[in-house]
Write a protein that holds these residues in place. Structure first.
Motif, PDB file in Angstrom:
ATOM      1  N   THR A  29       0.920  -1.076   0.117  1.00  6.07           N
ATOM      2  CA  THR A  29      -0.013  -0.031  -0.035  1.00  6.07           C
ATOM      3  C   THR A  29       0.788   1.230  -0.174  1.00  6.07           C
ATOM      4  O   THR A  29       2.007   1.388   0.436  1.00  6.07           O
ATOM      5  CB  THR A  29      -1.015  -0.057   1.111  1.00  6.07           C
ATOM      6  OG1 THR A  29      -0.124  -0.058   2.428  1.00  6.07           O
ATOM      7  CG2 THR A  29      -1.806  -1.116   1.312  1.00  6.07           C
ATOM      8  N   SER A  34      -3.734   4.460   0.244  1.00  2.00           N
ATOM      9  CA  SER A  34      -4.497   3.166   0.251  1.00  2.00           C
ATOM     10  C   SER A  34      -4.042   2.682   1.884  1.00  2.00           C
ATOM     11  O   SER A  34      -5.037   2.188   2.387  1.00  2.00           O
ATOM     12  CB  SER A  34      -3.919   2.003  -0.740  1.00  2.00           C
ATOM     13  OG  SER A  34      -2.503   1.939  -0.837  1.00  2.00           O
ATOM     14  N   ALA A  37      -6.442   4.796   3.818  1.00  2.00           N
ATOM     15  CA  ALA A  37      -7.686   4.157   3.486  1.00  2.00           C
ATOM     16  C   ALA A  37      -7.898   3.002   4.405  1.00  2.00           C
ATOM     17  O   ALA A  37      -9.032   2.616   5.025  1.00  2.00           O
ATOM     18  CB  ALA A  37      -7.970   3.709   2.172  1.00  2.00           C
ATOM     19  N   SER A  82      -1.622  -1.287  -3.935  1.00  2.00           N
ATOM     20  CA  SER A  82      -2.823  -0.416  -4.109  1.00  2.00           C
ATOM     21  C   SER A  82      -2.099   1.095  -3.990  1.00  2.00           C
ATOM     22  O   SER A  82      -0.982   1.379  -3.539  1.00  2.00           O
ATOM     23  CB  SER A  82      -3.736  -0.604  -2.933  1.00  2.00           C
ATOM     24  OG  SER A  82      -4.581   0.525  -2.826  1.00  2.00           O
ATOM     25  N   HIS A  85      -5.029   7.203  -6.842  1.00  2.00           N
ATOM     26  CA  HIS A  85      -5.534   7.097  -8.222  1.00  2.00           C
ATOM     27  C   HIS A  85      -4.585   7.828  -9.458  1.00  2.00           C
ATOM     28  O   HIS A  85      -3.893   8.682  -9.028  1.00  2.00           O
ATOM     29  CB  HIS A  85      -6.715   8.073  -8.207  1.00  2.00           C
ATOM     30  CG  HIS A  85      -8.118   7.074  -7.559  1.00  2.00           C
ATOM     31  ND1 HIS A  85      -8.799   6.299  -8.031  1.00  2.00           N
ATOM     32  CD2 HIS A  85      -8.595   7.340  -6.081  1.00  2.00           C
ATOM     33  CE1 HIS A  85      -9.608   5.673  -7.157  1.00  2.00           C
ATOM     34  NE2 HIS A  85      -9.450   6.484  -6.087  1.00  2.00           N
ATOM     35  N   ALA A 124      -6.836   3.472  -4.568  1.00  2.00           N
ATOM     36  CA  ALA A 124      -7.719   4.080  -3.396  1.00  2.00           C
ATOM     37  C   ALA A 124      -7.245   5.176  -2.891  1.00  2.00           C
ATOM     38  O   ALA A 124      -6.029   5.288  -2.452  1.00  2.00           O
ATOM     39  CB  ALA A 124      -7.814   2.907  -2.491  1.00  2.00           C
ATOM     40  N   GLU A 128     -11.227   6.509   0.835  1.00  2.00           N
ATOM     41  CA  GLU A 128     -11.959   5.208   0.539  1.00  2.00           C
ATOM     42  C   GLU A 128     -11.808   4.053   1.187  1.00  2.00           C
ATOM     43  O   GLU A 128     -11.310   2.946   0.553  1.00  2.00           O
ATOM     44  CB  GLU A 128     -11.551   5.041  -1.165  1.00  2.00           C
ATOM     45  CG  GLU A 128     -12.100   6.358  -1.984  1.00  2.00           C
ATOM     46  CD  GLU A 128     -11.737   6.052  -3.465  1.00  2.00           C
ATOM     47  OE1 GLU A 128     -12.665   6.381  -4.443  1.00  2.00           O
ATOM     48  OE2 GLU A 128     -10.445   5.581  -3.747  1.00  2.00           O
ATOM     49  N   ARG A 131     -14.415   1.538   0.490  1.00  2.00           N
ATOM     50  CA  ARG A 131     -14.261   0.747  -0.921  1.00  2.00           C
ATOM     51  C   ARG A 131     -13.106  -0.110  -1.048  1.00  2.00           C
ATOM     52  O   ARG A 131     -13.057  -1.265  -1.652  1.00  2.00           O
ATOM     53  CB  ARG A 131     -13.872   1.835  -2.067  1.00  2.00           C
ATOM     54  CG  ARG A 131     -14.188   1.343  -3.645  1.00  2.00           C
ATOM     55  CD  ARG A 131     -13.903   2.482  -4.597  1.00  2.00           C
ATOM     56  NE  ARG A 131     -12.601   2.920  -4.660  1.00  2.00           N
ATOM     57  CZ  ARG A 131     -11.684   2.005  -5.391  1.00  2.00           C
ATOM     58  NH1 ARG A 131     -12.316   0.869  -5.920  1.00  2.00           N
ATOM     59  NH2 ARG A 131     -10.398   2.354  -5.486  1.00  2.00           N
ATOM     60  N   LEU A 132     -12.140   0.280  -0.305  1.00  2.00           N
ATOM     61  CA  LEU A 132     -10.680  -0.820  -0.171  1.00  2.00           C
ATOM     62  C   LEU A 132     -11.213  -1.748   0.717  1.00  2.00           C
ATOM     63  O   LEU A 132     -10.752  -3.054   0.243  1.00  2.00           O
ATOM     64  CB  LEU A 132      -9.673   0.149   0.688  1.00  2.00           C
ATOM     65  CG  LEU A 132      -8.506  -0.609   0.607  1.00  2.00           C
ATOM     66  CD1 LEU A 132      -7.722  -0.971  -0.703  1.00  2.00           C
ATOM     67  CD2 LEU A 132      -7.268  -0.012   1.501  1.00  2.00           C
ATOM     68  N   GLU A 135     -12.798  -4.039  -1.547  1.00  2.00           N
ATOM     69  CA  GLU A 135     -11.933  -4.708  -2.874  1.00  2.00           C
ATOM     70  C   GLU A 135     -11.171  -5.770  -2.046  1.00  2.00           C
ATOM     71  O   GLU A 135     -10.813  -6.909  -2.535  1.00  2.00           O
ATOM     72  CB  GLU A 135     -11.043  -3.509  -3.116  1.00  2.00           C
ATOM     73  CG  GLU A 135     -11.588  -2.517  -4.071  1.00  2.00           C
ATOM     74  CD  GLU A 135     -12.031  -3.258  -5.316  1.00  2.00           C
ATOM     75  OE1 GLU A 135     -11.271  -3.946  -6.265  1.00  2.00           O
ATOM     76  OE2 GLU A 135     -13.352  -3.082  -5.819  1.00  2.00           O
TER      77      GLU A 135
END
Ligand code: FES
Length: 200
Positions: A29, A34, A37, A82, A85, A124, A128, A131-132, A135
């Motif tokens: 990460t 991430s 996150a 990860s 973006h 991520a 987020e 969302r992470l 995933e």
């Protein structure tokens, strides 16, 4: 992650019971997105499977391809990479480098007999967490369906020359602990820490 001992599998065995295979996933990460996150998900008590072991890099661009091979060689059933973006990397465009390495690695592991789905890339942002977590849950189920990897890497890759642990420690990475204080810089709004040779 030790360079000596194999990665311990998630506890799944109970005497006298047929248990579900619990995959071990290594998650590389990014410190600025991430990893935070994942931390946010924990703070918000958003649950995700304990199958993933997070390793923090300063940026997804710091991911040396050998890190991934080393993870598979030491017992990981899958690897998640990860980062921020596209367009949001704190080191300008290092996540595009990570994307290129990911694409190369997917072809490489397939040639080595590893299903490409065992290596996944997830973008991520720091906000987020939910969302992470989703995933991670999705990937865990996909890898569970694939089954254990048991990659005979010792016959294929010269893993003794892969210095994952040293590289990881050089980044200040910590698989289990919380992220370090960002040194007064808000990673969401402020300038990033200067990129250095050690960090990138
Ligand atoms: S991918 Fe997050 S800082 Fe580069």
């Amino acid at each position: 992650m030790s360079t000596q001992a194999p990665i311990a599998p998630a506890p799944a065995e109970e005497a006298g019971r047929v248990t579900t295979f619990e995959p071990v996933i290594i998650g590389f990460t990014c410190n600025w997105c991430s990893y935070r996150a994942a931390d946010l998900a924990g703070t918000a008590r958003t649950k995700y499977p304990p199958n993933i072991r997070l390793i923090r890099l300063m940026c997804s661009g710091r991911l040396d391809p050998t890190f991934v091979l080393k993870a598979f060689a030491e017992g990981a059933d899958a690897v998640m990479v990860s980062g921020c973006h596209p367009g949001e990397c704190h080191y300008i465009e290092q996540n595009y480098k990570a994307l290129r390495r990911f694409q190369l690695l997917r072809r490489t592991i397939e040639a080595l007999g590893i299903e490409p789905a065992r290596l996944q890339l997830v973008w991520a942002s720091a906000g987020e967490g939910v969302r992470l977590a989703g995933e991670i849950a999705r990937m865990t189920e996909e890898v569970r369906a694939l089954g254990p990897l048991d990659w005979p890497a010792g016959d294929i890759v010269d893993i003794d020359n892969v210095k994952l642990e040293a590289a990881w420690e050089a980044t200040g990475g910590d698989a289990d602990g919380p992220p370090e204080a960002p040194g007064g810089v808000n990673p969401e709004h402020g300038a990033p820490a200067p990129a250095t040779e050690a960090a990138l």
